[in-house]
Design an enzyme around this catalytic site. Structure first.
Site, PDB file in Angstrom:
ATOM      1  N   HIS A 118     146.467 -17.356  21.649  1.00 27.65           N
ATOM      2  CA  HIS A 118     145.764 -18.313  20.796  1.00 27.65           C
ATOM      3  C   HIS A 118     146.845 -19.182  20.166  1.00 27.65           C
ATOM      4  CE1 HIS A 118     141.625 -16.222  20.040  1.00 27.65           C
ATOM      5  NE2 HIS A 118     141.421 -17.381  20.644  1.00 27.65           N
ATOM      6  N   ASP A 145     147.385 -20.403  17.297  1.00 34.36           N
ATOM      7  CA  ASP A 145     147.995 -20.084  16.000  1.00 34.36           C
ATOM      8  C   ASP A 145     149.127 -19.059  16.157  1.00 34.36           C
ATOM      9  OD1 ASP A 145     145.660 -18.535  16.591  1.00 34.36           O
ATOM     10  OD2 ASP A 145     145.585 -17.746  14.548  1.00 34.36           O
ATOM     11  N   HIS A 146     149.237 -18.457  17.349  1.00 30.81           N
ATOM     12  CA  HIS A 146     150.283 -17.450  17.583  1.00 30.81           C
ATOM     13  C   HIS A 146     151.370 -17.912  18.549  1.00 30.81           C
ATOM     14  CE1 HIS A 146     147.950 -14.267  15.503  1.00 30.81           C
ATOM     15  NE2 HIS A 146     147.000 -15.155  15.745  1.00 30.81           N
TER      16      HIS A 146
HETATM   17 ZN   LIG Z   1     145.051 -15.743  15.038  1.00 31.04          ZN
HETATM   18 ZN   LIG Z   2     143.607 -14.837  18.105  1.00 30.21          ZN
END
Ligand SMILES: [Zn+2]
Ligand SMILES: [Zn+2]
Length: 304
Positions: A88, A90-91
């Protein structure tokens, strides 16, 4: 963390735990504690740093991770390995950027990178999308080649992924539909064990991985706010469904920590991560109902 009068009073009341004055080794630094990809005023995107001696291990590369390392006073050249929990944005959004900025700052080959597929392709693309900059700096500034700087290791199942003289890293599959595989990582050194949950619903495999750990950094979702978060999106119903199926409510996270028998539970990856009306006490209250150990409500750049 600076300890002000307010923190002191709240700690005395048992509402929050203060970090020990001299952080133990290896040190854990929360670089970014806000869940989800949108940039936030209050929290940077998910990333953690574990310092074992001079070696820095980065877990997740949310947007701004290089800047947060600078703010934490840890030079990028110290990075020995990077671990991505799942893909994802955000990572992983700044995985390539962290390696590119690290190259400028004297990162030495080889940096090992661990994570699920397509980590190898993401790594190969760092050089491709930044070719103009890399070739220019090599010719103009005499920089070393970027090729060979980062060595990707794709992982698809549980087990030990890295072992050096000072640290062993073990991965466990966690429950974060629809992303598969998604991992949590456990760092064991002779003096301390630290587990990073990544994103997950309450997960038996995470409980097994975190058994008897000193520190568990666990993601957390404040369910009463889900309606508000989802309500602002056009795809509200689907987002709400995703949040509830693949994350851990604040009322459940304490059960995970208690079942694993960890000493300290650190809440992080806050969803929502940009709502000051949800106080530290509100985040911690759900966890405290089921977990009697130390609870830390994480903040960016907190050293633990
Ligand atoms: Zn996340
Ligand atoms: Zn995630």
């Amino acid at each position: 963390m600076r300890i002000g009068r307010r923190e002191f009073v709240r700690a005395a009341a048992g509402l929050i735990a203060l970090p020990s004055p001299r952080p133990p080794s290896p040190r854990l630094i929360l670089l970014g504690t806000g869940g989800g990809p949108s940039p936030k005023r209050l929290r940077s995107a998910p990333a953690q740093l574990i310092l074992v001696g001079d070696d820095a291990y980065v877990v997740d590369c949310g947007n701004g991770v290089a800047r947060q390392m600078a703010r934490a006073g840890v030079g990028l050249a110290r990075i020995r390995a990077v671990f991505i929990t799942h893909h994802h944005s955000d990572h992983n959004a700044d995985y390539g950027n962290l390696m590119l900025m690290g190259w400028i700052d004297g990162l030495r080959p080889t940096v090992d990178a661990y994570g699920p597929p397509p980590l190898a392709r993401l790594t190969a693309l760092i050089e491709e999308v930044n070719r103009v900059d890399i070739e220019t700096r090599i010719a103009d500034e005499g920089r070393p080649p970027f090729s060979g700087l980062v060595k990707p290791h794709e992982i698809t199942t549980d087990g030990v992924v890295m072992q050096t003289a000072g640290v062993r890293v073990t991965a466990a599959l966690v429950d974060h539909p629809p992303i598969r595989p998604a991992f949590a990582y456990r760092f064991d050194t002779p003096s301390r064990s630290i587990v990073i949950s990544g994103d997950t619903a309450p997960s038996k495999s995470l409980i097994a991985l975190a058994t008897d750990a000193d520190v568990l950094v666990h993601e957390v979702l404040y369910v009463p706010a889900v309606e508000r978060v989802a309500g602002n999106e056009r795809q509200a119903a689907r987002l709400r469904e995703h949040l509830l199926a693949s994350h851990t409510p604040s009322t459940e996270v304490g059960r995970v920590a208690a079942a694993a028998g960890v000493k300290t539970l650190v809440l992080s990856h806050f969803v929502p991560g940009d709502d000051p009306s949800i106080t530290d006490e509100m985040w911690a209250a759900g966890a405290r109902a089921h977990f009697k150990g130390r609870i830390v409500v994480g903040r960016d750049l907190m050293v633990l």
